[in-house]
Design a protein around this motif. Sequence first.
Motif, PDB file in Angstrom:
ATOM      1  N   ALA A  55      -6.696  -6.444   7.919  1.00 28.89           N
ATOM      2  CA  ALA A  55      -5.878  -7.126   6.908  1.00 28.89           C
ATOM      3  C   ALA A  55      -4.614  -7.692   7.539  1.00 28.89           C
ATOM      4  N   SER A  78      -6.808  -8.559  -0.013  1.00 32.17           N
ATOM      5  CA  SER A  78      -6.677  -7.650  -1.159  1.00 32.17           C
ATOM      6  C   SER A  78      -7.819  -6.644  -1.197  1.00 32.17           C
ATOM      7  N   THR A  79      -9.022  -7.085  -0.860  1.00 26.72           N
ATOM      8  CA  THR A  79     -10.173  -6.183  -0.834  1.00 26.72           C
ATOM      9  C   THR A  79     -10.023  -5.135   0.266  1.00 26.72           C
ATOM     10  N   LEU A  80      -9.557  -5.567   1.420  1.00 22.33           N
ATOM     11  CA  LEU A  80      -9.402  -4.655   2.551  1.00 22.33           C
ATOM     12  C   LEU A  80      -8.384  -3.548   2.269  1.00 22.33           C
ATOM     13  N   GLY A  97      -9.860 -11.918   1.053  1.00 25.85           N
ATOM     14  CA  GLY A  97     -10.329 -10.742   1.760  1.00 25.85           C
ATOM     15  C   GLY A  97      -9.270  -9.677   1.989  1.00 25.85           C
ATOM     16  N   THR A 122       0.797  -1.233   0.000  1.00 28.86           N
ATOM     17  CA  THR A 122       0.000   0.000   0.000  1.00 28.86           C
ATOM     18  C   THR A 122       0.825   1.278   0.000  1.00 28.86           C
ATOM     19  N   ASP A 160      -9.666  -1.191   8.490  1.00 29.34           N
ATOM     20  CA  ASP A 160      -9.531  -2.170   7.410  1.00 29.34           C
ATOM     21  C   ASP A 160      -8.084  -2.643   7.254  1.00 29.34           C
ATOM     22  N   GLU A 196      -7.396  -2.475  -0.828  1.00 26.50           N
ATOM     23  CA  GLU A 196      -7.476  -1.922  -2.176  1.00 26.50           C
ATOM     24  C   GLU A 196      -7.550  -0.396  -2.195  1.00 26.50           C
ATOM     25  N   ARG A 197      -8.366   0.190  -1.335  1.00 26.84           N
ATOM     26  CA  ARG A 197      -8.540   1.645  -1.389  1.00 26.84           C
ATOM     27  C   ARG A 197      -7.304   2.409  -0.913  1.00 26.84           C
TER      28      ARG A 197
END
Length: 205
Positions: A157, A183-185, A181, A56, A153, A187-188
């Motif tokens: 993760a 990668s989704t957490l 889950g 990230t 989030d 992503e933003r």
Amino acid sequence: MLLIEETAPAAEALPVAALREHLRLGTGFEIAQDNAEDVALAGFLRAAIATIEARTGKVLLTRRFRMQLDDWRDRLGQTLPLAPVIAVEKIEIDDGMGTVTEVPPDNWRLLPHGQRPMILPAGVILPHVPRRGLVNVTFTAGFGDRWDQVPADLGQAVLILAARYYEDRGMDGNRGAMPFGVSTLIERWRQVRTLAGRGSREASR
């Protein structure tokens, strides 16, 4: 660019108790609460934090870094590779001949930004870096010193990923794969990476 982590997250800031509870809920078994097990869980948490930060570009627990460049990428403004940046402590220019000069704080300013914090010149451009020289930027980044200051989030993760590391210990699994889950957490929080330190010197070659 060379990025050096000068301090590490404090051991007491790691959510060892939360990971133990997460493992208990996931497996139905109580995880032993002793010093050896706590050290192991802390190790899995540090590995998970490092992975999430690498994916990230966000620093979860506050610590100090030093970025070393052979030149500014853009003398109109230098992007920092991590966020959120709390403060830039100092900027030093090494002329490559043994002389290190600190750039006066009045000559630059930090532009805080959730994705791409930048060092901007107080005047027109950032100071010149000699051809054989280096620029060192020491800065502090992170969401906070305590785990409850980490966004929920990203914190979740880390727990999921640390639990995977715990469960896969001693196994030759696919360590590069993210658990469901995670990668989704994150992503933003992910950003498009830009080069932080191949400056105008390389561009002119």
